[in-house]
Design an enzyme around this catalytic site. Structure first.
Site, short mmCIF file in Angstrom:
data_model
loop_
_atom_site.label_atom_id
_atom_site.label_comp_id
_atom_site.label_asym_id
_atom_site.label_seq_id
_atom_site.Cartn_x
_atom_site.Cartn_y
_atom_site.Cartn_z
N CYS A 20 -22.21 -35.93 13.31
CA CYS A 20 -22.28 -36.10 11.79
C CYS A 20 -21.26 -35.01 11.06
O CYS A 20 -20.04 -34.95 11.49
CB CYS A 20 -23.46 -36.12 11.39
SG CYS A 20 -23.49 -36.52 9.59
N VAL A 21 -21.62 -34.21 10.25
CA VAL A 21 -20.78 -33.08 9.75
C VAL A 21 -20.32 -32.21 10.67
O VAL A 21 -19.27 -31.64 10.58
CB VAL A 21 -21.66 -32.59 8.43
CG1 VAL A 21 -22.71 -31.79 9.13
CG2 VAL A 21 -20.63 -31.71 7.79
#
Length: 631
Positions: A368-369
């Site tokens: 993800c991030v």
């Protein structure tokens, strides 16, 4: 008794008044429900039960008064900041002013369609000339004009009233969504916000969400004489106190005891992260170690829930030397943390692993991030001539091009950013606000399902490790969060060469030649598959794209032994996700073995699992470490 002047005058206590009101409400519910609920499903209370109803009413009153007394001592309750009625009213007014629902022509059309629907539903229950009318049990689920899993229970169609109610709701919700879709003259961003707000409103107004319009709740309330509402309010008040909607039994799990239990040691620590080195489970391990960067929006142990679901445990069994970063939940000391700090942290972790194992390079994973930042890290290393520090990069549902980043983009206009800034405390954003945002993206599953089951029906929470992790929020550095939303989500600067820099080095993703494995979830609502795919358009080196079944979490955490879902690969050179899907080959089960084979093809050398490959010497503490427990 209470004193009036100098005399003691017997008057009804507040509690007695409340009990009388609750008794009257119970009688009203009984009267309303009687025509609609078959006796097989619920038995209406007899007069002797009213004492029990009154006791339920007294419990409800006491709980509420105690809660309100508590809240007067709290300067600004977390739940009140999260609800922010003024902000939601403003958003509703803006939505109502945009939608054509108030136009006479629109209202007339809706009225006509409603009449047609009612006639059609009534005809199902009382065909013309039928004596007696058709039994409700004879009405098949697919006979009704519209179907929705929220109303799958037979009680929604066993009585004409509830059938009419939920069918009318589905018609109106459908028409509102059509109106939102067909509005013209709006900027794309504003149009998307209108559609999103329409969905939120229609989901919230479902008759399933209200006690007097949900036959399951009416039946449960009559059967328990109000005890379900007492238990439900207990759940509600507990959630208000903690400022967060509960999804699972919070007492069922403890990090390090029955969750995040894979053996290992914390071998490095900074103010931003701890580095965990896991104990190998095979005699030989891959020569190139694996370093995992989980998102700091959540706790790292999504990849180490329990031995059966743990990606970490599985990777160890596949003969990998595994390291994991455990990020610290933000506090006031991290007010000035930015993306530069996370890029520096990733580079530092890479160097620490290389140094401890005396190896020139590492395999990496960014989820993800953390995958977004890993791409920036690779670009920085490439610009500095240090790209060979990373042998490969794997991206779990990670975005770098935010031009089609999904519904989270509805939270990045100037008004939303100002609102989020108002929620900041001491330089950080409470993770509960972000959790609420993610819940809104899947309202029926992550909000209203729990409102019905736990607040209205009074059911106990399940003991589910994935939901426990989902509720174990982390705080975010406010400065980083604002920049992330504005520079990446709103302005999409990461894909513009040299528009951003990290640690003093300009970022150009086109310089990345590191072999990349890119995984996306077909049903991902946080990082849509098409958005993840766009990473392939910005790389100069070899890459492999895999589309996994399910979404942002289950699409990643899918151990082979479970035999769930599927994944798609395409050995060609598709230019778009659509082209990828058109020529893709489907494989049943988990994509994890495919990833392991890809990694082995890059470097199949092995070394004995001894010496520095076994954590222990100069370790700071046992896994999972302190940082994962900090709130």
């Amino acid at each position: 008794m209470r004193e009036t002047g100098n005399a003691k005058t017997p008057v009804a206590t507040d509690n007695a008044v409340f009990e009388d009101l609750f008794r009257l409400q119970a009688e009203a519910m009984q009267a309303l429900a009687a025509p609609f609920l078959p006796t097989a499903h619920a038995k209406a209370p007899d007069p002797g039960d009213f004492q029990h109803w009154a006791m339920s009413g007294a419990k409800l009153q006491k709980m509420w008064l105690d809660f309100m007394a508590e809240q007067t001592a709290v300067a600004e309750p977390a739940w009140l900041r999260m609800v922010d009625g003024g902000r939601w009213k403003q958003m509703f007014d803006e939505w109502a002013g945009t939608m054509p629902i108030t136009q006479a022509e629109t209202q007339a059309r809706l009225w006509d369609e409603s009449l047609q629907l009612w006639n059609r539903v009534i005809e199902l229950y009382a065909p013309q000339g039928a004596v007696p009318a058709k039994a409700p049990a004879d009405v098949a689920p697919d006979a009704l004009p519209r179907r929705d899993r929220r109303f799958a229970d037979p009680r929604w169609r066993e009585q004409p009233w509830f059938a009419l109610l939920h069918q009318t709701y589905l018609l109106l919700a459908e028409r509102l969504e059509d109106m939102a879709q067909e509005i013209s003259g709006l900027e794309p961003e504003r149009h998307g916000q209108v559609r999103f707000m329409t969905r939120l409103i229609t989901e919230a107004l479902s008759p399933a969400n209200f006690p007097m319009t949900n036959p399951l709740v009416i039946e449960r309330t009559l059967a328990t004489r109000g005890e379900n509402l007492v238990k439900g309010v207990e759940h509600l008040l507990a959630d208000l106190r903690r400022g967060q909607l509960s999804h699972t039994d919070g007492e069922a799990f403890e990090v390090g005891r029955n969750i995040a239990t894979t053996a290992g040691k914390v071998v490095h620590e900074t103010p931003l992260f701890q580095l965990i080195h896991y104990t190998p489970t095979t005699d030989q391990v891959a020569a190139v170690p694996l370093l995992i960067f989980p998102p700091w929006i959540n706790r790292f142990y999504i990849l180490d829930l329990n031995p059966k679901k743990s990606f970490v445990s599985w990777a160890l069994d596949q003969g990998l030397s595994v390291f994991m970063v455990s990020w610290k939940s933000a506090d006031a000391s991290m007010a000035d943390v930015t993306m530069d700090d996370y890029v520096r942290a990733q580079i530092e972790a890479i160097d620490v692993v290389r140094q401890k194992l005396a190896v020139p390079t590492v395999h990496t994973i960014g989820y993800c991030v953390a995958g977004t930042t890993l791409a920036a890290t690779l670009a920085v290393l490439a610009r500095r001539g240090e790209a060979d520090k990373v042998a490969s990069a794997t991206f779990f549902t990670a975005q770098v091009d935010f031009s089609e980043a999904g519904e989270l983009c509805h939270f990045v206009d100037d008004a939303q950013l100002r609102w989020l800034e108002s929620l900041e405390t001491d330089g950080y954003l409470d993770g509960r606000y972000l959790a609420a945002t993610f819940n809104l993206l899947r309202g029926p599953d992550l909000i209203w399902n729990y409102v019905i089951n736990n607040y209205l029906l009074g059911e106990d929470y399940p003991a589910f490790d994935l939901l426990y992790w989902n509720g174990d929020t982390t705080n975010l550095p406010a400065r980083w969060h604002r920049a992330y939303l504005s520079e990446l989500y709103r302005d999409n600067q990461l894909v513009v060469p040299d528009a951003l820099s990290a640690d003093g080095t300009p970022i150009d993703l086109h310089r990345i030649t590191t072999p990349c494995y890119i995984q996306a979830g077909r049903e991902d609502h946080i990082a849509p598959a098409n958005s993840v795919w766009k990473l392939t358009r910005h790389l100069a080196g070899p890459w492999k794209f895999v589309l996994a079944g399910s979404g942002h979490i289950a699409g990643v955490v899918n151990p082979p032994a479970a035999g769930k879902y599927q994944y798609w690969t395409n050995p060609g050179e598709p230019a778009s996700l659509e082209a990828f899907v058109a020529g893709a080959q489907e494989t049943k089960g988990s994509w994890w073995p495919d990833w392991r084979a890809w990694l082995a093809d890059l470097d199949g050398d092995t070394v004995p699992a001894k010496g520095a490959r076994v954590p222990g010497r100069n370790a700071i503490e046992d896994a999972p470490g302190r940082y994962v427990r900090m709130r």
